[in-house]
Motif scaffolding. Structure first.
Motif, PDB file in Angstrom:
ATOM      1  N   VAL A   8     -13.655 -62.009  10.552  1.00  0.00           N
ATOM      2  CA  VAL A   8     -13.465 -62.779   9.095  1.00  0.00           C
ATOM      3  C   VAL A   8     -12.507 -62.299   8.304  1.00  0.00           C
ATOM      4  CG1 VAL A   8     -16.104 -63.114   8.991  1.00  0.00           C
ATOM      5  CG2 VAL A   8     -15.242 -60.984   8.448  1.00  0.00           C
ATOM      6  N   ILE A   9     -11.672 -61.189   8.654  1.00  0.00           N
ATOM      7  CA  ILE A   9     -10.726 -60.804   8.048  1.00  0.00           C
ATOM      8  C   ILE A   9      -9.512 -61.091   8.636  1.00  0.00           C
ATOM      9  CG2 ILE A   9      -9.424 -58.795   6.847  1.00  0.00           C
ATOM     10  CD1 ILE A   9     -12.193 -59.446   5.478  1.00  0.00           C
ATOM     11  N   ARG A  10      -8.492 -61.853   8.151  1.00  0.00           N
ATOM     12  CA  ARG A  10      -7.168 -62.121   8.868  1.00  0.00           C
ATOM     13  C   ARG A  10      -6.437 -60.944   8.823  1.00  0.00           C
ATOM     14  NH1 ARG A  10      -4.487 -66.822   5.572  1.00  0.00           N
ATOM     15  NH2 ARG A  10      -4.531 -64.977   4.070  1.00  0.00           N
ATOM     16  N   SER A  11      -5.359 -60.882  10.054  1.00  0.00           N
ATOM     17  CA  SER A  11      -4.735 -59.729  10.031  1.00  0.00           C
ATOM     18  C   SER A  11      -3.545 -59.525   8.976  1.00  0.00           C
ATOM     19  CB  SER A  11      -3.692 -59.926  11.247  1.00  0.00           C
ATOM     20  OG  SER A  11      -2.621 -58.944  11.295  1.00  0.00           O
ATOM     21  N   GLU A  12      -3.255 -60.816   8.325  1.00  0.00           N
ATOM     22  CA  GLU A  12      -2.226 -60.903   7.079  1.00  0.00           C
ATOM     23  C   GLU A  12      -3.020 -60.424   5.925  1.00  0.00           C
ATOM     24  OE1 GLU A  12      -3.157 -63.155   9.388  1.00  0.00           O
ATOM     25  OE2 GLU A  12      -1.740 -65.055   9.354  1.00  0.00           O
ATOM     26  N   ASP A  13      -4.151 -60.595   6.021  1.00  0.00           N
ATOM     27  CA  ASP A  13      -4.978 -59.951   4.767  1.00  0.00           C
ATOM     28  C   ASP A  13      -4.859 -58.345   4.572  1.00  0.00           C
ATOM     29  OD1 ASP A  13      -5.697 -62.530   3.616  1.00  0.00           O
ATOM     30  OD2 ASP A  13      -7.599 -62.277   5.019  1.00  0.00           O
ATOM     31  N   GLY A  14      -5.096 -57.826   6.159  1.00  0.00           N
ATOM     32  CA  GLY A  14      -4.869 -56.317   6.226  1.00  0.00           C
ATOM     33  C   GLY A  14      -3.326 -55.996   5.754  1.00  0.00           C
ATOM     34  N   GLU A  15      -2.408 -56.671   6.205  1.00  0.00           N
ATOM     35  CA  GLU A  15      -1.127 -56.419   5.812  1.00  0.00           C
ATOM     36  C   GLU A  15      -0.927 -56.390   4.545  1.00  0.00           C
ATOM     37  OE1 GLU A  15       1.277 -58.840   8.342  1.00  0.00           O
ATOM     38  OE2 GLU A  15       0.654 -57.326  10.327  1.00  0.00           O
ATOM     39  N   MET A  16      -1.289 -57.526   3.761  1.00  0.00           N
ATOM     40  CA  MET A  16      -0.988 -57.419   2.262  1.00  0.00           C
ATOM     41  C   MET A  16      -1.588 -56.512   1.480  1.00  0.00           C
ATOM     42  SD  MET A  16      -1.177 -61.286   1.028  1.00  0.00           S
ATOM     43  CE  MET A  16      -2.637 -61.757   1.082  1.00  0.00           C
ATOM     44  N   LEU A  17      -2.835 -56.121   2.051  1.00  0.00           N
ATOM     45  CA  LEU A  17      -3.484 -54.832   1.193  1.00  0.00           C
ATOM     46  C   LEU A  17      -2.850 -53.830   1.436  1.00  0.00           C
ATOM     47  CD1 LEU A  17      -6.025 -53.891  -0.419  1.00  0.00           C
ATOM     48  CD2 LEU A  17      -7.219 -53.379   1.826  1.00  0.00           C
ATOM     49  N   ALA A  18      -2.209 -53.405   2.793  1.00  0.00           N
ATOM     50  CA  ALA A  18      -1.387 -52.201   3.270  1.00  0.00           C
ATOM     51  C   ALA A  18      -0.205 -52.068   2.250  1.00  0.00           C
ATOM     52  CB  ALA A  18      -1.342 -51.967   4.571  1.00  0.00           C
ATOM     53  N   ARG A  19       0.479 -53.229   2.321  1.00  0.00           N
ATOM     54  CA  ARG A  19       1.739 -53.379   1.613  1.00  0.00           C
ATOM     55  C   ARG A  19       1.394 -53.071   0.115  1.00  0.00           C
ATOM     56  NH1 ARG A  19       3.554 -58.636   2.341  1.00  0.00           N
ATOM     57  NH2 ARG A  19       3.162 -58.395   4.586  1.00  0.00           N
ATOM     58  N   GLU A  20       0.451 -53.287  -0.713  1.00  0.00           N
ATOM     59  CA  GLU A  20      -0.100 -53.088  -1.985  1.00  0.00           C
ATOM     60  C   GLU A  20      -0.147 -51.781  -1.987  1.00  0.00           C
ATOM     61  OE1 GLU A  20      -3.358 -55.550  -3.265  1.00  0.00           O
ATOM     62  OE2 GLU A  20      -3.518 -54.093  -4.952  1.00  0.00           O
ATOM     63  N   TYR A  21      -0.706 -50.975  -1.381  1.00  0.00           N
ATOM     64  CA  TYR A  21      -0.808 -49.375  -1.508  1.00  0.00           C
ATOM     65  C   TYR A  21       0.316 -48.672  -0.925  1.00  0.00           C
ATOM     66  CZ  TYR A  21      -5.317 -50.253  -3.426  1.00  0.00           C
ATOM     67  OH  TYR A  21      -6.437 -50.553  -4.412  1.00  0.00           O
ATOM     68  N   GLY A  22       1.186 -49.499  -0.133  1.00  0.00           N
ATOM     69  CA  GLY A  22       2.379 -48.795   0.389  1.00  0.00           C
ATOM     70  C   GLY A  22       1.898 -47.840   1.735  1.00  0.00           C
ATOM     71  N   VAL A  23       1.018 -48.425   2.553  1.00  0.00           N
ATOM     72  CA  VAL A  23       0.527 -47.596   3.717  1.00  0.00           C
ATOM     73  C   VAL A  23       0.904 -48.295   4.825  1.00  0.00           C
ATOM     74  CG1 VAL A  23      -1.027 -46.248   2.176  1.00  0.00           C
ATOM     75  CG2 VAL A  23      -1.933 -48.244   3.540  1.00  0.00           C
ATOM     76  N   PRO A  24       0.980 -47.735   6.244  1.00  0.00           N
ATOM     77  CA  PRO A  24       1.362 -48.423   7.197  1.00  0.00           C
ATOM     78  C   PRO A  24       0.063 -49.114   7.736  1.00  0.00           C
ATOM     79  CG  PRO A  24       1.594 -46.045   7.889  1.00  0.00           C
ATOM     80  CD  PRO A  24       1.310 -46.395   6.327  1.00  0.00           C
ATOM     81  N   PHE A  25       0.160 -50.075   8.545  1.00  0.00           N
ATOM     82  CA  PHE A  25      -1.160 -50.858   8.958  1.00  0.00           C
ATOM     83  C   PHE A  25      -0.942 -51.479  10.257  1.00  0.00           C
ATOM     84  CE2 PHE A  25      -2.908 -55.434   9.566  1.00  0.00           C
ATOM     85  CZ  PHE A  25      -4.129 -54.999   9.559  1.00  0.00           C
ATOM     86  N   MET A  26      -1.905 -51.433  11.260  1.00  0.00           N
ATOM     87  CA  MET A  26      -2.100 -52.195  12.192  1.00  0.00           C
ATOM     88  C   MET A  26      -3.551 -52.548  12.582  1.00  0.00           C
ATOM     89  SD  MET A  26      -0.726 -49.796  15.402  1.00  0.00           S
ATOM     90  CE  MET A  26      -1.055 -47.842  14.772  1.00  0.00           C
TER      91      MET A  26
END
Ligand SMILES: Nc1nc2c(ncn2[C@@H]2O[C@H](COP(=O)(O)OP(=O)(O)OP(=O)(O)O)[C@@H](O)[C@H]2O)c(=O)[nH]1
Length: 224
Positions: free
Chosen positions: A153-171
């Protein structure tokens, strides 16, 4: 502090003194990492996959309070002992786990890509982290259970966007298949080793670039 006779006592920042040892220690540096996130996102499975290369399937048994395991990884010739704390995601244990944030050098914050509320709660987790953890703590956002394709239910892009907003790495990761599990800990170990043992003239380590160059993407599509 307790310990075997003759064993090396770690200093406050986790460095093992080189002198006064009857034999070589089995690591050069020790660092504390915590796994955080809602109950059921897969923190315990993530740790067991990293530590033992196995997946705990079957009945879900929620963690009570907090537990830890050690694993030594070698990065750039330096043996880093990761002391990994697995916390209970359930709300009723929060006051217990808050007390442990302070000494952590890195936090792996997990949500479940099949559970929207676990993703929505990431902002609240980050607020808590900023309240209780050290200011320079390394934070990584992980979208776990990426092996599940039909229940996403959560797209990879949504995770990436949230991580970018907080300046943290994501995968995205899978504690079931092992996808990106070791990479998450290796990236953390490299970052912490770089901070502790930066050599003159050594190029700076960029954790986000490292993850981007190494991470695997789920074989299923990243859209809904
Ligand atoms: N398909 C799939 N299932 C997973 C994955 N990781 C965990 N699970 C399942 O999710 C459930 C919860 O996993 P746990 O590791 O116990 O969750 P937790 O975050 O430690 O939960 P708390 O201890 O309550 O905080 C279990 O039934 C696991 O088998 C994964 O990567 N993929």
């Amino acid at each position: 502090m307790t310990g075997k006779p003759g064993a090396a006592a770690a200093t406050r920042d986790g460095e093992v003194p080189k002198l006064s040892l009857p034999c070589s220690p089995s690591y050069d540096l020790t660092r504390k990492v915590m796994l955080l996130g809602d109950s059921g996102v897969g923190k315990t499975c993530f740790l067991i996959q990293f530590k033992d290369g196995a997946f705990l399937s079957g009945t879900f048994i929620a963690t009570v309070g907090i537990d830890f395991r050690n694993k030594v990884v070698t990065v750039d010739g330096v043996r880093v002992k990761l002391q990994i704390w697995d916390t209970a995601g359930q709300e009723r244990f929060r006051s217990v786990t808050h007390a442990y944030y302070r000494d952590a050098q890195a936090l792996l914050l997990l949500y479940d890509i099949t559970n929207k509320s676990s993703f929505d709660n990431i902002r609240a987790w980050l607020t808590e982290i900023h309240e209780y953890a050290q200011r320079d703590v390394v934070i990584m956002l992980l979208g776990n259970k990426a092996d599940v394709s039909s229940g996403r239910v959560i797209r990879s892009e949504d995770g990436e966007m949230l991580a970018r907003e907080y300046g943290v790495p994501f995968m995205e990761t899978s504690a079931k298949t092992g996808m990106n599990v070791e990479l998450a800990f290796l990236a953390i170990a490299k970052e912490l080793k770089y901070r502790a043992r930066q050599q003159a003239g050594e190029p700076s380590f960029q954790i986000r670039d490292y993850i981007e160059s190494q991470k695997k993407r789920p074989s299923c599509c990243s859209f809904l």
